[in-house]
Design a protein around this motif. Structure first.
Motif: not given
Length: 270
Positions: A90, A92, A94-95, A99-100, A103, A178, A181, A183, A206, A211
Motif C-alpha cells: 500500500t 504511504m 493511502d495507509l 498502519a502509518l 512504518l 519498515r 515501506n 508497516p 500490513w 494485518w
C-alpha cells in the motif's frame, strides 16, 4: 483450530508491590476467546487497554511482595495460514493511521539503518513477495539460540551477530519490512509449537488492507497463534513490567491443540 492455554507465573516483585501484566488472549480479529480466567492471589486488579487498543493490561497490587497467578483460556483461531496475494504494498499516502505509525523506526527496530540493505537485497520485489523474501532471509541468516541476547539487543545487533531468540527474529522482520515501506509491528502471542514453551514473539505486516502475522522462527503459523498484544517493538508488549527488579520464582506455559468438542488432544497433553 481451538487452543488451550495454561499459564502459571510467580515472581517476587519487591517493595513497590505493583506489576503490569499482559498475559490475556486479546479479543482480536481471527481469534475468539471462548473462555478465560485469571486468578491472582490476594491482589487488587485494574484493567486498561493494550497498545493500539488491542488486548488488555492488568495492574496488579499483591498484598505481599510475591505475585502468583494462573491464567487459563480456550481460544478459537480462524485466521488463514497463508499471506494474502498482494502484488504491491500500500502506498504511504493511502495507509490508515493505525498502519502509518508502524512504518517509522523505533528503539529496537531502527529501520532507517536498513534502507540501503533492503534496496540492494529485496529491491526487485514488492508486496507479499517482498515480505516472504524478508521472512525467509531472517529464517536462513539468523540462528535461533537461547541466551544470546538481552533486553537491550536491537535489530542492528542481531543483524551483526546473526543469532537471537524469537524477540530478535520479530525485530528483524519489523525493521526490514519498515525499511521496505511496509508497516510492521511486534506481536506477543501464544503458540503450541513454541520450544521451549514460553511467551512468543512474531511480526505482523500490513498487506492488502489488513494485518497479517509472520513468524521467521518457523515455530508457529498464523492459524495456530493467539495474539496477546502488539506494539512498535518489545518495549510496548512485555508480558510483565514492574517498577523495581523482579525475581522469577516459577513460570510454566502450556499451549495445546484441542480435539473436536473442546477436549485436549492426546498428542498435545503436557
Amino acid at each position: 483450530m481451538r487452543l488451550s492455554i495454561d499459564v502459571t507465573l510467580s515472581y517476587q516483585i519487591g517493595r513497590s508491590r505493583a506489576a503490569m501484566l499482559a498475559i490475556e488472549a486479546a479479543r482480536y480479529g481471527g481469534q475468539t476467546v471462548v473462555s478465560d480466567d485469571v486468578s491472582i492471589d490476594r491482589a487488587g486488579l485494574v484493567r486498561i487497554d493494550g497498545e493500539s487498543g488491542i488486548g488488555t493490561r492488568i495492574w496488579a497490587w499483591p498484598e505481599t511482595e510475591d505475585l502468583s497467578l494462573r491464567y487459563r483460556a480456550e481460544v478459537e483461531v480462524t485466521r488463514r495460514r497463508a499471506l494474502p496475494d498482494c502484488r504491491e504494498a500500500t502506498a504511504m499516502h493511502d495507509l490508515p493511521a493505525e498502519a502509518l505509525t508502524y512504518l517509522r523506526p523505533s528503539r529496537f527496530c531502527p529501520s532507517d539503518a536498513f534502507t540501503a540493505f533492503v534496496r540492494k537485497r529485496f529491491g526487485g520485489l514488492d508486496g507479499t513477495a517482498k515480505v516472504v523474501a524478508i521472512r525467509d532471509w531472517v529464517a536462513r541468516e539468523i540462528s535461533y539460540l537461547q541466551a544470546t541476547s538481552d533486553a537491550q539487543t536491537t535489530a542492528l545487533d542481531t543483524f551483526a551477530r546473526r543469532e537471537g531468540v524469537c524477540r530478535d527474529f520479530a525485530h528483524m522482520v519489523c525493521a526490514l519490512s519498515r525499511a521496505s515501506n511496509i508497516p510492521a509491528r511486534y506481536v506477543s502471542a501464544y503458540g503450541p509449537g513454541v520450544d521451549p514453551p514460553d511467551f512468543h514473539a512474531v511480526a505482523e505486516v500490513w498487506l492488502g488492507g489488513g494485518w497479517h502475522l509472520v513468524d521467521a522462527t518457523g515455530m508457529s503459523a498464523p492459524d495456530e497463534l493467539v495474539v496477546i498484544g502488539v506494539g512498535r517493538d518489545a518495549c510496548d508488549a512485555p508480558f510483565m513490567e514492574t517498577e523495581e527488579e523482579a525475581t522469577l520464582l516459577e513460570l510454566s506455559i502450556a499451549v495445546s491443540r484441542c480435539a473436536p468438542g473442546g477436549r485436549i488432544g492426546p498428542a498435545d497433553q503436557r
